[in-house]
Scaffold this motif. Structure first.
Motif, PDB file in Angstrom:
ATOM      1  N   VAL A  92       0.756  -1.049   0.112  1.00  9.65           N
ATOM      2  CA  VAL A  92       0.200   0.017   0.197  1.00  9.65           C
ATOM      3  C   VAL A  92       1.025   1.263   0.063  1.00  9.65           C
ATOM      4  N   GLY A  93       1.826   1.256   1.065  1.00  9.50           N
ATOM      5  CA  GLY A  93       2.544   2.587   1.066  1.00  9.50           C
ATOM      6  C   GLY A  93       3.642   2.490  -0.325  1.00  9.50           C
ATOM      7  N   LEU A  94       4.212   1.692  -0.746  1.00  9.46           N
ATOM      8  CA  LEU A  94       4.749   1.609  -2.008  1.00  9.46           C
ATOM      9  C   LEU A  94       4.038   2.197  -3.133  1.00  9.46           C
ATOM     10  N   HIS A  95       2.923   1.569  -3.306  1.00  7.11           N
ATOM     11  CA  HIS A  95       2.150   1.973  -4.722  1.00  7.11           C
ATOM     12  C   HIS A  95       1.417   3.214  -4.505  1.00  7.11           C
ATOM     13  N   HIS A  96       0.877   3.553  -3.119  1.00 12.09           N
ATOM     14  CA  HIS A  96      -0.219   4.632  -3.364  1.00 12.09           C
ATOM     15  C   HIS A  96       0.151   5.641  -2.077  1.00 12.09           C
ATOM     16  N   GLY A  97       1.464   5.514  -1.541  1.00 12.92           N
ATOM     17  CA  GLY A  97       1.684   6.752  -0.684  1.00 12.92           C
ATOM     18  C   GLY A  97       1.379   6.656   0.626  1.00 12.92           C
ATOM     19  N   GLN A  98       2.022   7.671   1.597  1.00 11.77           N
ATOM     20  CA  GLN A  98       1.767   7.674   2.881  1.00 11.77           C
ATOM     21  C   GLN A  98       0.248   7.767   3.466  1.00 11.77           C
ATOM     22  N   GLY A  99      -0.322   8.593   2.800  1.00 13.11           N
ATOM     23  CA  GLY A  99      -1.874   9.076   3.106  1.00 13.11           C
ATOM     24  C   GLY A  99      -2.724   7.690   3.025  1.00 13.11           C
ATOM     25  N   GLU A 100      -2.350   6.987   1.917  1.00 12.89           N
ATOM     26  CA  GLU A 100      -3.050   5.667   1.939  1.00 12.89           C
ATOM     27  C   GLU A 100      -2.622   4.558   2.823  1.00 12.89           C
ATOM     28  N   LEU A 101      -1.395   4.605   3.046  1.00 11.29           N
ATOM     29  CA  LEU A 101      -0.729   3.787   4.166  1.00 11.29           C
ATOM     30  C   LEU A 101      -1.428   4.090   5.684  1.00 11.29           C
ATOM     31  N   TYR A 102      -1.560   5.422   5.689  1.00 11.53           N
ATOM     32  CA  TYR A 102      -2.282   5.465   7.223  1.00 11.53           C
ATOM     33  C   TYR A 102      -3.697   5.156   7.194  1.00 11.53           C
ATOM     34  N   VAL A 103      -4.335   5.271   6.073  1.00  7.72           N
ATOM     35  CA  VAL A 103      -5.902   4.723   5.997  1.00  7.72           C
ATOM     36  C   VAL A 103      -5.743   3.435   6.166  1.00  7.72           C
ATOM     37  N   ALA A 104      -4.899   2.587   5.595  1.00 12.14           N
ATOM     38  CA  ALA A 104      -4.872   1.171   5.581  1.00 12.14           C
ATOM     39  C   ALA A 104      -4.668   0.733   6.879  1.00 12.14           C
ATOM     40  N   LEU A 105      -3.233   1.263   7.661  1.00 13.24           N
ATOM     41  CA  LEU A 105      -3.249   1.252   9.016  1.00 13.24           C
ATOM     42  C   LEU A 105      -4.274   1.429   9.969  1.00 13.24           C
ATOM     43  N   LYS A 106      -4.972   2.401   9.773  1.00 10.52           N
ATOM     44  CA  LYS A 106      -6.281   2.813  10.670  1.00 10.52           C
ATOM     45  C   LYS A 106      -6.985   1.798  10.458  1.00 10.52           C
ATOM     46  N   SER A 107      -7.551   1.058   8.913  1.00  9.05           N
ATOM     47  CA  SER A 107      -8.495   0.324   8.826  1.00  9.05           C
ATOM     48  C   SER A 107      -8.165  -1.163   9.437  1.00  9.05           C
ATOM     49  N   SER A 108      -7.023  -1.544   9.328  1.00  4.56           N
ATOM     50  CA  SER A 108      -6.585  -2.782   9.878  1.00  4.56           C
ATOM     51  C   SER A 108      -6.563  -2.925  11.409  1.00  4.56           C
ATOM     52  N   ILE A 109      -6.583  -2.057  12.124  1.00  4.47           N
ATOM     53  CA  ILE A 109      -6.840  -2.199  13.600  1.00  4.47           C
ATOM     54  C   ILE A 109      -8.258  -2.006  14.106  1.00  4.47           C
ATOM     55  N   ALA A 110      -9.133  -1.429  13.074  1.00  9.57           N
ATOM     56  CA  ALA A 110     -10.331  -1.026  13.566  1.00  9.57           C
ATOM     57  C   ALA A 110     -11.191  -2.321  13.808  1.00  9.57           C
TER      58      ALA A 110
END
Length: 148
Positions: free
Chosen positions: A130-148
């Motif tokens: 996610v971070g590699l292909h979509h940047g830090q903004g998407e990485l943050y959203v993914a991290l937030k979604s993965s722990i929700a």
């Protein structure tokens, strides 16, 4: 058509019997089923072109459906005979991008989280993609979604 390995073009330009409500959803699921990562990988990666009727007036929703279908077909064309790579690219571009996945999930009436189906041992690798292909903004959203 989902298991198609030879048909590269589908012409529906004169097929007025296609339901205005289910037709676009069915075509979108055919080329990029967002209901799970496995479903995306099992989507049709052989079909390169779908020709739809241009005679009818199109709503904004129809245009958005066509954009998503065209995007999936563009991935199929880009990776030609490498079906596995086409599937992987669809996962990266659509499943791992929060806004794109949300749009596709709405169109396909999918209500479950992507991260619920990922083995926790694979999560760091997925988040790295996610971070590699979509940047830090998407990485943050993914991290937030993965722990929700």
């Amino acid at each position: 058509l989902q298991n198609n390995t030879s048909l590269t073009a589908l012409s529906l330009s004169e097929n007025y019997g296609i339901s205005k409500q289910q037709g676009p959803t069915t075509l979108l699921k055919l080329v990029n089923n967002i209901s799970s990562i496995k479903a995306t990988l099992r989507s049709n990666h052989t079909l390169k072109n779908i020709f739809l009727s241009t005679m009818q007036a199109k709503s904004d929703a129809d245009k958005e459906f066509e954009t998503h279908i065209d995007h999936a077909l563009a991935i199929n064309r880009k990776y030609k005979d490498d079906l596995e790579t086409a599937g992987r690219e669809k996962v990266i571009q659509t499943q791992l991008h929060s806004v794109t996945r949300a749009n596709l999930a709405d169109f396909q009436v999918v209500n479950r989280s992507l991260y619920s189906e990922i083995n926790p041992l694979h999560l760091p690798e997925v988040l790295s993609l996610v971070g590699l292909h979509h940047g830090q903004g998407e990485l943050y959203v993914a991290l937030k979604s993965s722990i929700a």
